[in-house]
Scaffold this motif. Structure first.
Motif, mmCIF file in Angstrom:
data_model
loop_
_atom_site.group_PDB
_atom_site.id
_atom_site.type_symbol
_atom_site.label_atom_id
_atom_site.label_comp_id
_atom_site.label_asym_id
_atom_site.label_seq_id
_atom_site.Cartn_x
_atom_site.Cartn_y
_atom_site.Cartn_z
ATOM 1 N N TRP A 248 -1.896 35.161 -20.284
ATOM 2 C CA TRP A 248 -1.854 34.189 -19.181
ATOM 3 C C TRP A 248 -2.094 32.780 -19.713
ATOM 4 C CZ3 TRP A 248 -4.892 30.507 -16.902
ATOM 5 C CH2 TRP A 248 -4.550 30.117 -15.606
ATOM 6 N N ARG A 249 -3.079 32.626 -20.604
ATOM 7 C CA ARG A 249 -3.383 31.300 -21.141
ATOM 8 C C ARG A 249 -2.211 30.741 -21.937
ATOM 9 N NH1 ARG A 249 -4.026 27.983 -24.805
ATOM 10 N NH2 ARG A 249 -3.079 29.487 -26.222
ATOM 11 N N GLU A 250 -1.535 31.590 -22.695
ATOM 12 C CA GLU A 250 -0.365 31.144 -23.456
ATOM 13 C C GLU A 250 0.695 30.564 -22.526
ATOM 14 O OE1 GLU A 250 0.462 30.922 -26.595
ATOM 15 O OE2 GLU A 250 -1.074 32.040 -27.689
ATOM 16 N N GLN A 251 0.904 31.205 -21.383
ATOM 17 C CA GLN A 251 1.891 30.720 -20.423
ATOM 18 C C GLN A 251 1.503 29.340 -19.895
ATOM 19 O OE1 GLN A 251 1.807 33.890 -17.560
ATOM 20 N NE2 GLN A 251 3.227 35.185 -18.710
ATOM 21 N N LYS A 252 0.232 29.163 -19.562
ATOM 22 C CA LYS A 252 -0.224 27.882 -19.036
ATOM 23 C C LYS A 252 -0.224 26.804 -20.118
ATOM 24 C CE LYS A 252 -0.658 29.420 -14.940
ATOM 25 N NZ LYS A 252 0.400 29.084 -13.961
ATOM 26 N N ASP A 253 -0.476 27.194 -21.353
ATOM 27 C CA ASP A 253 -0.427 26.229 -22.445
ATOM 28 C C ASP A 253 0.997 25.702 -22.620
ATOM 29 O OD1 ASP A 253 -1.827 25.020 -24.896
ATOM 30 O OD2 ASP A 253 -0.115 26.019 -25.808
ATOM 31 N N ARG A 254 1.977 26.590 -22.546
ATOM 32 C CA ARG A 254 3.375 26.155 -22.654
ATOM 33 C C ARG A 254 3.738 25.219 -21.503
ATOM 34 N NH1 ARG A 254 4.126 31.603 -24.419
ATOM 35 N NH2 ARG A 254 4.755 32.240 -22.316
ATOM 36 N N LEU A 255 3.270 25.543 -20.291
ATOM 37 C CA LEU A 255 3.543 24.679 -19.138
ATOM 38 C C LEU A 255 2.868 23.327 -19.314
ATOM 39 C CD1 LEU A 255 4.693 24.186 -16.331
ATOM 40 C CD2 LEU A 255 2.681 25.351 -15.375
ATOM 41 N N HIS A 256 1.658 23.334 -19.793
ATOM 42 C CA HIS A 256 0.922 22.087 -20.030
ATOM 43 C C HIS A 256 1.694 21.169 -20.980
ATOM 44 C CE1 HIS A 256 -2.496 19.411 -20.513
ATOM 45 N NE2 HIS A 256 -2.487 19.607 -21.813
ATOM 46 N N LYS A 257 2.236 21.726 -22.033
ATOM 47 C CA LYS A 257 3.001 20.938 -22.999
ATOM 48 C C LYS A 257 4.339 20.470 -22.397
ATOM 49 C CE LYS A 257 1.024 22.755 -27.294
ATOM 50 N NZ LYS A 257 -0.183 23.333 -26.712
ATOM 51 N N ARG A 258 4.948 21.293 -21.550
ATOM 52 C CA ARG A 258 6.188 20.872 -20.889
ATOM 53 C C ARG A 258 5.927 19.712 -19.944
ATOM 54 N NH1 ARG A 258 8.452 25.389 -17.571
ATOM 55 N NH2 ARG A 258 10.020 23.794 -17.065
ATOM 56 N N ILE A 259 4.815 19.763 -19.231
ATOM 57 C CA ILE A 259 4.461 18.669 -18.327
ATOM 58 C C ILE A 259 4.284 17.376 -19.110
ATOM 59 C CG2 ILE A 259 2.614 17.777 -16.850
ATOM 60 C CD1 ILE A 259 2.253 20.685 -15.831
ATOM 61 N N ALA A 260 3.593 17.457 -20.237
ATOM 62 C CA ALA A 260 3.349 16.258 -21.048
ATOM 63 C C ALA A 260 4.641 15.682 -21.611
ATOM 64 C CB ALA A 260 2.386 16.594 -22.185
ATOM 65 N N ALA A 261 5.618 16.551 -21.884
ATOM 66 C CA ALA A 261 6.867 16.104 -22.507
ATOM 67 C C ALA A 261 7.927 15.694 -21.490
ATOM 68 C CB ALA A 261 7.418 17.222 -23.397
ATOM 69 N N THR A 262 7.657 15.900 -20.186
ATOM 70 C CA THR A 262 8.642 15.590 -19.157
ATOM 71 C C THR A 262 8.454 14.160 -18.673
ATOM 72 O OG1 THR A 262 8.672 17.898 -18.417
ATOM 73 C CG2 THR A 262 9.518 16.240 -16.886
#
Length: 263
Positions: A248-262
């Motif tokens: 679950w944390r891995e999924q949220k980490d990927r989303l966190h990085k996508r948010i920062a890069a958007t």
């Protein structure tokens, strides 16, 4: 929070140092980080570590921290993120001048960043530097066109034209923390010491603050009430490194990085 501390925060955009733990307690929490790293690898700059380890959740809900955050944000507090920021000994890793809120996609500045030292953070080891009062000017333009492999920041973002003569160093002993506003300009230099510089970065927001970039990010109510429910609910872990929690944390980490890069 005493009136003088609140007025200092409003004027300067930060508070430092604030005593949270004893040095003995900080060492115990440092050992928790390092034990976990021995099992699953580096934890530097990984999002939502409170969902896989009990130690960061205990720290993020410590009354010495939440009592001050409440005076800044109000009675209702969401835990938005926790991440370890680690500079290895005698390495060129640094953090350029930046503002925390630049790429988070939040629709307001009802946010507080807390940096809790688990090892010595002084000028030699690359403690944070702040520009007093810089939060009052609001967002500054960040340049992300130049990649810097030694920059700890995800996109090597940087604010140019900062007068470093205005910078204030914020050294912390293990167990001490700094609190800063999301628009406060800050940076840190490389760790030239013989010890790792380990800190837990904790991000709090008021429940009315919304994530505007991508859906699905989560937050955890740690004090008061959430009358807005803008975020997916999350739970702290009840045992360290639970396999389901790790996924679950891995999924949220990927989303966190996508948010920062958007954009």
């Amino acid at each position: 929070m005493p009136a003088t501390l609140k007025s200092d925060y409003d004027k300067l955009g930060f508070l430092s140092p604030i005593d949270v733990l004893s040095k003995k307690q900080a060492l115990r929490h440092r050992r928790c980080v390092q034990d976990a790293e021995h099992q699953i690898g580096p934890l530097h700059y990984q999002a939502k570590v409170h969902t896989i380890l009990r130690s960061p959740y205990q720290l993020a809900t410590h009354s010495n921290i939440l009592d001050l955050v409440e005076q800044i944000l109000g009675a209702d507090i969401l835990l938005y993120n926790t991440t370890y920021i680690i500079k290895e000994a005698n390495t060129p890793a640094h953090v350029s001048w930046h503002q925390d809120l630049t790429y988070w996609g939040l629709d307001g500045d009802g946010q507080v960043s807390v940096w809790l030292a688990l090892s010595p953070a002084d000028e030699q080891s690359g403690c944070m530097r702040m520009i007093p009062g810089s939060h009052a000017a609001g967002p500054r333009k960040h340049d992300i066109s130049v990649e810097d492999e030694n920059n700890v920041l995800f996109q090597s973002q940087k604010v140019h034209g900062v007068n470093e003569r205005d910078a204030v160093y914020c050294p912390l002993n293990p167990g001490q923390a700094s609190f800063h506003h999301g628009w406060t300009l800050h940076s840190s230099l490389p760790n030239r010491s013989d010890d790792r510089r380990i800190g837990l970065n904790i991000q709090y927001i008021a429940p009315h603050v919304r994530q505007t970039k991508l859906p699905g990010f989560s937050a955890l109510l740690v004090r008061g009430q959430d009358r807005f429910h803008h975020y997916e609910e999350e739970s702290p872990t009840t045992r360290d490194l639970d396999p389901a929690a790790l996924v679950w944390r891995e999924q949220k980490d990927r989303l966190h990085k996508r948010i920062a890069a958007t954009a």
